[in-house]
Write an enzyme that holds these catalytic residues in place. Sequence first.
Site, PDB file in Angstrom:
ATOM      1  CB  SER A  26      -0.966   0.064   1.210  1.00  0.00           C
ATOM      2  OG  SER A  26      -0.166   0.043   2.206  1.00  0.00           O
ATOM      3  CB  THR A  58      -0.237   0.455  -4.157  1.00  0.00           C
ATOM      4  OG1 THR A  58      -0.370  -0.233  -2.831  1.00  0.00           O
ATOM      5  CG2 THR A  58      -0.225   1.878  -3.989  1.00  0.00           C
ATOM      6  CE1 TYR A  59      -3.952  -1.296   1.503  1.00  0.00           C
ATOM      7  CE2 TYR A  59      -3.108  -2.804  -0.308  1.00  0.00           C
ATOM      8  CZ  TYR A  59      -3.403  -2.595   1.005  1.00  0.00           C
ATOM      9  OH  TYR A  59      -2.984  -3.322   1.914  1.00  0.00           O
ATOM     10  N   GLY A  74       5.664  -2.341   1.453  1.00  0.00           N
ATOM     11  CA  GLY A  74       5.788  -3.608   0.790  1.00  0.00           C
ATOM     12  C   GLY A  74       6.705  -3.528  -0.524  1.00  0.00           C
ATOM     13  CB  ALA A  75       6.112  -5.327  -3.673  1.00  0.00           C
ATOM     14  CB  ALA A  76       4.991  -0.037  -3.664  1.00  0.00           C
TER      15      ALA A  76
END
Length: 115
Positions: A26, A58-59, A74-76
């Site tokens: 996110s 993402t959100y 996270g991955a972002a």
Amino acid sequence: MMLVEILKSKIHCATVTEANLNYMGSITIDEDLMDACGLLPGEHVYVADNNNGERFETYVIRGQRRSGVICLNGAAARKVQVGDIIIIMSFAQMTPEEAKAFKPSIIFPDRNNQI
């Protein structure tokens, strides 16, 4: 019925303040910025990094008010560096007639992510 996807909300040129790889995912956004452009918790957003050209989705997670936080989680977090300038965009589906009258909410925060 045909629907078109139109820009709904945009935070133009926000500064990344954090990148937290050890989170499930996110983007955390200062609640003042969310309110100013009409973003909701959990809303799907597209992010474009002006520094490196990365584009991803993402959100939204609500961040502390007046904190200026823009944190990729996270991955972002691997796609940005702290200090990068990003554009955060959300879109809405509407009929072509609705789209003609619709005006997106666009904000331009300063370097400290304040309005």
